[in-house]
Design an enzyme around this catalytic site. Structure first.
Site, mmCIF file in Angstrom:
data_model
loop_
_atom_site.group_PDB
_atom_site.id
_atom_site.type_symbol
_atom_site.label_atom_id
_atom_site.label_comp_id
_atom_site.label_asym_id
_atom_site.label_seq_id
_atom_site.Cartn_x
_atom_site.Cartn_y
_atom_site.Cartn_z
ATOM 1 N N ASP A 157 -19.490 -49.369 -147.007
ATOM 2 C CA ASP A 157 -18.528 -49.901 -146.042
ATOM 3 C C ASP A 157 -17.488 -50.779 -146.728
ATOM 4 O O ASP A 157 -17.761 -51.413 -147.734
ATOM 5 C CB ASP A 157 -19.251 -50.691 -144.950
ATOM 6 C CG ASP A 157 -20.077 -49.767 -144.070
ATOM 7 O OD1 ASP A 157 -19.882 -48.548 -144.180
ATOM 8 O OD2 ASP A 157 -20.896 -50.262 -143.288
ATOM 9 N N CYS A 196 -23.981 -49.449 -148.741
ATOM 10 C CA CYS A 196 -23.695 -48.679 -147.522
ATOM 11 C C CYS A 196 -22.316 -48.015 -147.605
ATOM 12 O O CYS A 196 -21.997 -47.155 -146.798
ATOM 13 C CB CYS A 196 -23.783 -49.568 -146.288
ATOM 14 S SG CYS A 196 -22.567 -50.880 -146.265
ATOM 15 N N CYS A 214 -19.775 -50.432 -140.295
ATOM 16 C CA CYS A 214 -20.683 -50.366 -139.160
ATOM 17 C C CYS A 214 -20.289 -51.356 -138.070
ATOM 18 O O CYS A 214 -19.391 -52.186 -138.251
ATOM 19 C CB CYS A 214 -22.095 -50.679 -139.638
ATOM 20 S SG CYS A 214 -22.301 -52.414 -140.035
ATOM 21 N N CYS A 273 -23.918 -57.215 -143.795
ATOM 22 C CA CYS A 273 -22.632 -56.882 -143.179
ATOM 23 C C CYS A 273 -21.791 -58.151 -142.984
ATOM 24 O O CYS A 273 -20.577 -58.137 -143.170
ATOM 25 C CB CYS A 273 -22.834 -56.191 -141.835
ATOM 26 S SG CYS A 273 -24.163 -54.975 -141.838
#
Ligand code: FES
Length: 145
Positions: free
Chosen positions: A35, A33, A59, A103
């Protein structure tokens, strides 16, 4: 889809920021992603985490998990901080949707990367700690983002 706790920590994240001269700083990234999460730890001479802060370029779930993870490691010994796994953080947040589990892994890895940095600076070995695979701390001094 998100629990109230996740929403709360996303909307009012705790411990956002940096610690100057932190005992350990860990930066990890998720290649999929893109991130990035950075966690700063202030560890005293007794090996107790006095303070923890984070910066997350990611996120909402990443923000919520870093917020909760930094809350959870504060006041803990290094060994106890190692127990703040992504599972523990997710439980404390009353769960995350399955697609957002990675995450929370970023938060666990960022803590481990910060502890790894601390161990390297102090020339010690922290039992049970391995350098996280997604540690991208190398040369972070020069990096700007
Ligand atoms: Fe990448 Fe959440 S989507 S950390």
């Amino acid at each position: 889809m998100y629990s109230e706790k996740v929403m709360d920590h996303f909307q009012n994240p705790r411990n956002v920021g940096e610690i100057e001269n932190a005992s350990g700083v860990g930066t990890v990234g998720n290649a999929k992603c893109g991130d990035i999460m950075r966690i700063f730890l202030d560890i005293d001479d007794n090996g107790v985490v006095q303070d923890a802060k984070f910066k997350t370029f990611g996120c909402g779930a990443a923000v919520a998990t870093s917020s909760m993870a930094t809350e959870m490691v504060k006041g803990k010994t290094i060994q106890e901080a190692l127990q703040v796994t992504n599972k523990a953080v997710m439980e404390a947040l009353d769960g995350l949707p399955p697609v957002k589990v990675h995450c929370s892994l970023l938060a666990e890895e960022a803590i481990h990367a910060a502890l790894w940095d601390y161990a390297e600076k102090h020339h010690i070995v922290i039992e049970g700690l391995q350098k996280p695979k997604n540690d991208i701390s190398e040369g972070e001094e020069e990096e700007e983002y």
